[in-house]
Design a protein around this motif. Structure first.
Motif, PDB file in Angstrom:
ATOM      1  N   ALA A   1     -38.430  29.259 -95.398  1.00  0.00           N
ATOM      2  CA  ALA A   1     -39.592  29.747 -96.140  1.00  0.00           C
ATOM      3  C   ALA A   1     -40.156  31.010 -95.515  1.00  0.00           C
ATOM      4  CB  ALA A   1     -40.663  28.655 -96.209  1.00  0.00           C
ATOM      5  N   ARG A   2     -40.174  31.071 -94.191  1.00  0.00           N
ATOM      6  CA  ARG A   2     -40.650  32.284 -93.513  1.00  0.00           C
ATOM      7  C   ARG A   2     -39.748  33.472 -93.823  1.00  0.00           C
ATOM      8  NH1 ARG A   2     -44.415  31.340 -88.969  1.00  0.00           N
ATOM      9  NH2 ARG A   2     -43.850  33.450 -88.336  1.00  0.00           N
ATOM     10  N   LEU A   3     -38.478  33.191 -94.141  1.00  0.00           N
ATOM     11  CA  LEU A   3     -37.525  34.249 -94.464  1.00  0.00           C
ATOM     12  C   LEU A   3     -37.434  34.516 -95.971  1.00  0.00           C
ATOM     13  CD1 LEU A   3     -34.683  33.373 -91.929  1.00  0.00           C
ATOM     14  CD2 LEU A   3     -36.402  35.177 -91.730  1.00  0.00           C
ATOM     15  N   GLY A   4     -38.343  33.914 -96.742  1.00  0.00           N
ATOM     16  CA  GLY A   4     -38.461  34.288 -98.145  1.00  0.00           C
ATOM     17  C   GLY A   4     -37.980  33.284 -99.158  1.00  0.00           C
ATOM     18  N   ALA A   5     -37.504  32.116 -98.737  1.00  0.00           N
ATOM     19  CA  ALA A   5     -37.045  31.110 -99.689  1.00  0.00           C
ATOM     20  C   ALA A   5     -38.220  30.332-100.276  1.00  0.00           C
ATOM     21  CB  ALA A   5     -36.074  30.142 -99.005  1.00  0.00           C
ATOM     22  N   ILE A   6     -37.977  29.732-101.440  1.00  0.00           N
ATOM     23  CA  ILE A   6     -38.934  28.822-102.079  1.00  0.00           C
ATOM     24  C   ILE A   6     -38.474  27.413-101.718  1.00  0.00           C
ATOM     25  CG2 ILE A   6     -39.939  28.070-104.266  1.00  0.00           C
ATOM     26  CD1 ILE A   6     -38.980  30.864-105.356  1.00  0.00           C
ATOM     27  N   VAL A   7     -39.203  26.745-100.829  1.00  0.00           N
ATOM     28  CA  VAL A   7     -38.673  25.582-100.109  1.00  0.00           C
ATOM     29  C   VAL A   7     -39.406  24.298-100.479  1.00  0.00           C
ATOM     30  CG1 VAL A   7     -38.348  24.564 -97.811  1.00  0.00           C
ATOM     31  CG2 VAL A   7     -37.888  27.001 -98.180  1.00  0.00           C
ATOM     32  N   THR A   8     -38.632  23.238-100.643  1.00  0.00           N
ATOM     33  CA  THR A   8     -39.157  21.877-100.745  1.00  0.00           C
ATOM     34  C   THR A   8     -38.612  21.075 -99.569  1.00  0.00           C
ATOM     35  OG1 THR A   8     -39.316  21.960-103.161  1.00  0.00           O
ATOM     36  CG2 THR A   8     -39.262  19.781-102.132  1.00  0.00           C
ATOM     37  N   LEU A   9     -39.503  20.500 -98.776  1.00  0.00           N
ATOM     38  CA  LEU A   9     -39.141  19.667 -97.634  1.00  0.00           C
ATOM     39  C   LEU A   9     -39.264  18.209 -98.035  1.00  0.00           C
ATOM     40  CD1 LEU A   9     -41.265  21.532 -94.931  1.00  0.00           C
ATOM     41  CD2 LEU A   9     -38.798  21.720 -95.230  1.00  0.00           C
ATOM     42  N   THR A  10     -38.220  17.421 -97.778  1.00  0.00           N
ATOM     43  CA  THR A  10     -38.270  16.012 -98.164  1.00  0.00           C
ATOM     44  C   THR A  10     -37.892  15.115 -96.997  1.00  0.00           C
ATOM     45  OG1 THR A  10     -35.957  15.815 -98.905  1.00  0.00           O
ATOM     46  CG2 THR A  10     -37.548  16.660-100.492  1.00  0.00           C
ATOM     47  N   ASP A  11     -38.479  13.934 -96.998  1.00  0.00           N
ATOM     48  CA  ASP A  11     -38.146  12.899 -96.027  1.00  0.00           C
ATOM     49  C   ASP A  11     -38.806  11.610 -96.503  1.00  0.00           C
ATOM     50  OD1 ASP A  11     -37.326  11.505 -93.666  1.00  0.00           O
ATOM     51  OD2 ASP A  11     -37.392  13.374 -92.554  1.00  0.00           O
ATOM     52  N   LEU A  12     -38.652  10.546 -95.721  1.00  0.00           N
ATOM     53  CA  LEU A  12     -39.323   9.297 -96.032  1.00  0.00           C
ATOM     54  C   LEU A  12     -40.832   9.461 -95.866  1.00  0.00           C
ATOM     55  CD1 LEU A  12     -36.867   6.851 -94.243  1.00  0.00           C
ATOM     56  CD2 LEU A  12     -37.039   7.321 -96.701  1.00  0.00           C
ATOM     57  N   PRO A  13     -41.640   8.654 -96.542  1.00  0.00           N
ATOM     58  CA  PRO A  13     -43.099   8.843 -96.510  1.00  0.00           C
ATOM     59  C   PRO A  13     -43.712   8.927 -95.122  1.00  0.00           C
ATOM     60  CG  PRO A  13     -42.519   7.321 -98.256  1.00  0.00           C
ATOM     61  CD  PRO A  13     -41.249   7.592 -97.501  1.00  0.00           C
ATOM     62  N   LEU A  14     -43.187   8.164 -94.143  1.00  0.00           N
ATOM     63  CA  LEU A  14     -43.785   8.168 -92.812  1.00  0.00           C
ATOM     64  C   LEU A  14     -43.682   9.519 -92.125  1.00  0.00           C
ATOM     65  CD1 LEU A  14     -42.609   4.696 -91.448  1.00  0.00           C
ATOM     66  CD2 LEU A  14     -44.981   5.403 -91.882  1.00  0.00           C
ATOM     67  N   ALA A  15     -42.730  10.351 -92.541  1.00  0.00           N
ATOM     68  CA  ALA A  15     -42.530  11.650 -91.888  1.00  0.00           C
ATOM     69  C   ALA A  15     -43.347  12.769 -92.519  1.00  0.00           C
ATOM     70  CB  ALA A  15     -41.044  12.026 -91.928  1.00  0.00           C
ATOM     71  N   LEU A  16     -44.021  12.492 -93.620  1.00  0.00           N
ATOM     72  CA  LEU A  16     -44.644  13.579 -94.363  1.00  0.00           C
ATOM     73  C   LEU A  16     -45.839  14.193 -93.649  1.00  0.00           C
ATOM     74  CD1 LEU A  16     -44.433  12.311 -98.051  1.00  0.00           C
ATOM     75  CD2 LEU A  16     -42.734  13.524 -96.663  1.00  0.00           C
ATOM     76  N   ARG A  17     -46.598  13.398 -92.919  1.00  0.00           N
ATOM     77  CA  ARG A  17     -47.750  13.962 -92.207  1.00  0.00           C
ATOM     78  C   ARG A  17     -47.293  14.983 -91.178  1.00  0.00           C
ATOM     79  NH1 ARG A  17     -51.706  10.708 -88.137  1.00  0.00           N
ATOM     80  NH2 ARG A  17     -49.834  10.908 -86.861  1.00  0.00           N
ATOM     81  N   GLN A  18     -46.243  14.648 -90.410  1.00  0.00           N
ATOM     82  CA  GLN A  18     -45.716  15.591 -89.421  1.00  0.00           C
ATOM     83  C   GLN A  18     -45.209  16.858 -90.110  1.00  0.00           C
ATOM     84  OE1 GLN A  18     -43.048  14.900 -85.685  1.00  0.00           O
ATOM     85  NE2 GLN A  18     -41.653  14.967 -87.424  1.00  0.00           N
ATOM     86  N   LEU A  19     -44.514  16.705 -91.227  1.00  0.00           N
ATOM     87  CA  LEU A  19     -44.015  17.855 -91.966  1.00  0.00           C
ATOM     88  C   LEU A  19     -45.160  18.754 -92.418  1.00  0.00           C
ATOM     89  CD1 LEU A  19     -41.159  16.385 -94.194  1.00  0.00           C
ATOM     90  CD2 LEU A  19     -40.945  18.270 -92.560  1.00  0.00           C
ATOM     91  N   GLN A  20     -46.200  18.156 -92.992  1.00  0.00           N
ATOM     92  CA  GLN A  20     -47.311  18.950 -93.493  1.00  0.00           C
ATOM     93  C   GLN A  20     -48.046  19.652 -92.356  1.00  0.00           C
ATOM     94  OE1 GLN A  20     -47.982  19.321 -97.040  1.00  0.00           O
ATOM     95  NE2 GLN A  20     -48.789  21.086 -95.920  1.00  0.00           N
ATOM     96  N   THR A  21     -48.174  18.974 -91.209  1.00  0.00           N
ATOM     97  CA  THR A  21     -48.786  19.607 -90.042  1.00  0.00           C
ATOM     98  C   THR A  21     -48.000  20.839 -89.629  1.00  0.00           C
ATOM     99  OG1 THR A  21     -49.729  17.544 -89.201  1.00  0.00           O
ATOM    100  CG2 THR A  21     -49.347  19.295 -87.590  1.00  0.00           C
ATOM    101  N   ASN A  22     -46.678  20.736 -89.599  1.00  0.00           N
ATOM    102  CA  ASN A  22     -45.866  21.875 -89.179  1.00  0.00           C
ATOM    103  C   ASN A  22     -45.887  23.009 -90.192  1.00  0.00           C
ATOM    104  OD1 ASN A  22     -45.046  21.077 -86.598  1.00  0.00           O
ATOM    105  ND2 ASN A  22     -43.431  19.770 -87.416  1.00  0.00           N
ATOM    106  N   VAL A  23     -45.962  22.681 -91.469  1.00  0.00           N
ATOM    107  CA  VAL A  23     -46.121  23.735 -92.474  1.00  0.00           C
ATOM    108  C   VAL A  23     -47.428  24.481 -92.242  1.00  0.00           C
ATOM    109  CG1 VAL A  23     -46.515  24.186 -94.922  1.00  0.00           C
ATOM    110  CG2 VAL A  23     -44.675  22.647 -94.222  1.00  0.00           C
ATOM    111  N   SER A  24     -48.504  23.732 -92.058  1.00  0.00           N
ATOM    112  CA  SER A  24     -49.815  24.363 -91.846  1.00  0.00           C
ATOM    113  C   SER A  24     -49.836  25.199 -90.580  1.00  0.00           C
ATOM    114  CB  SER A  24     -50.906  23.286 -91.787  1.00  0.00           C
ATOM    115  OG  SER A  24     -50.965  22.552 -92.994  1.00  0.00           O
ATOM    116  N   ASN A  25     -49.210  24.691 -89.512  1.00  0.00           N
ATOM    117  CA  ASN A  25     -49.226  25.401 -88.227  1.00  0.00           C
ATOM    118  C   ASN A  25     -48.385  26.668 -88.239  1.00  0.00           C
ATOM    119  OD1 ASN A  25     -50.875  23.432 -87.184  1.00  0.00           O
ATOM    120  ND2 ASN A  25     -49.284  22.421 -85.969  1.00  0.00           N
ATOM    121  N   ASN A  26     -47.534  26.823 -89.236  1.00  0.00           N
ATOM    122  CA  ASN A  26     -46.632  27.976 -89.257  1.00  0.00           C
ATOM    123  C   ASN A  26     -46.874  28.920 -90.425  1.00  0.00           C
ATOM    124  OD1 ASN A  26     -44.497  27.705 -86.975  1.00  0.00           O
ATOM    125  ND2 ASN A  26     -44.781  25.628 -87.756  1.00  0.00           N
ATOM    126  N   THR A  27     -48.080  28.844 -90.985  1.00  0.00           N
ATOM    127  CA  THR A  27     -48.436  29.790 -92.028  1.00  0.00           C
ATOM    128  C   THR A  27     -48.522  31.190 -91.436  1.00  0.00           C
ATOM    129  OG1 THR A  27     -49.709  28.095 -93.194  1.00  0.00           O
ATOM    130  CG2 THR A  27     -50.168  30.405 -93.751  1.00  0.00           C
TER     131      THR A  27
END
Length: 222
Positions: free
Chosen positions: A89-115
């Motif tokens: 996404a940082r390199l210009g792609a339109i990205v969807t990140l997927t995983d099991l529900p328990l992993a989503l909070r960590q994923l969202q945190t990392n998205v926010s931290n890398n804006t």
């Protein structure tokens, strides 16, 4: 490592006795980007908490080839920390990140931290739950790239993963799959018996020292 306890907590923070999880933030420099990735350790996340070597290898491969990511529709399976998809996404792609529900909070945190300071080149990565073989039909088949890093380690999930990959790639998506070749988890068996039965598969990178292979695959049309 950083515990979740506050500085004025009456219990010593380094004991972590009363916290279900703790986290570690690490800075990675990949593809000309600086990413701060949080790994949340605890009983719930398990292997999803870690940045695996195969994920870093795939990041470097995408940088070194280079694979054109600008404006591409990308979905990452078993994203874990999200390092591969976030870099895309940082390199210009339109990205969807997927995983099991328990992993989503960590994923969202990392998205926010890398804006990026200047904003995402296209849009922030979307974070969604996806259980292989169960709800993949909720996702479209209109992708350019499907990215997978070190998700081949549980033989009971192999048929489910194949169903999901076949659905996502119906309209011509290219799969990049990076994996440590664990014989004890029958990783070569998945590639030889499952993936090649429905996909045209090409080995595009091999790291002998780390025992990591990267494959490019296309769904067979027959």
């Amino acid at each position: 490592m950083i515990c979740a306890a506050e500085e004025d907590d009456p219990f010593p923070a380094d004991d972590c006795l009363f916290e279900p999880t703790f986290h570690q933030d690490t800075v990675y420099r990949l593809g000309g980007q600086e990413l701060r990735i949080r790994q949340e350790f605890g009983a719930d996340l398990g292997v999803a908490a870690l940045v695996w070597d195969a994920a870093l290898q795939l990041c470097r491969y995408l940088e070194e080839q280079p694979v054109d990511l600008g404006g591409k529709r990308v979905i990452e399976l078993g994203a874990g920390t999200g390092v591969v998809g976030i870099l895309s996404a940082r390199l210009g792609a339109i990205v969807t990140l997927t995983d099991l529900p328990l992993a989503l909070r960590q994923l969202q945190t990392n998205v926010s931290n890398n804006t990026p300071f200047s904003g995402w080149p296209t849009s922030p990565p979307t974070v969604l739950p996806l259980s292989w073989g169960e709800d993949h039909s909720n996702f479209s088949s209109d992708w350019d790239l499907v990215l997978c890093a070190d998700i081949i380690y549980l033989p009971e999930t192999y048929p489910l993963l194949m169903e999901t990959l076949a659905h996502l790639c119906k309209n011509g998506a290219v799969v990049y799959l990076s994996s440590k070749m664990r014989k004890e988890h029958r990783t070569p068996y998945f590639l030889d018996e499952y993936l090649q039965s429905r996909f045209i598969v090409e080995l595009v990178n091999r790291d002998d020292k780390e025992n990591i292979n990267i494959y490019r695959a296309f769904l067979r049309k027959d």
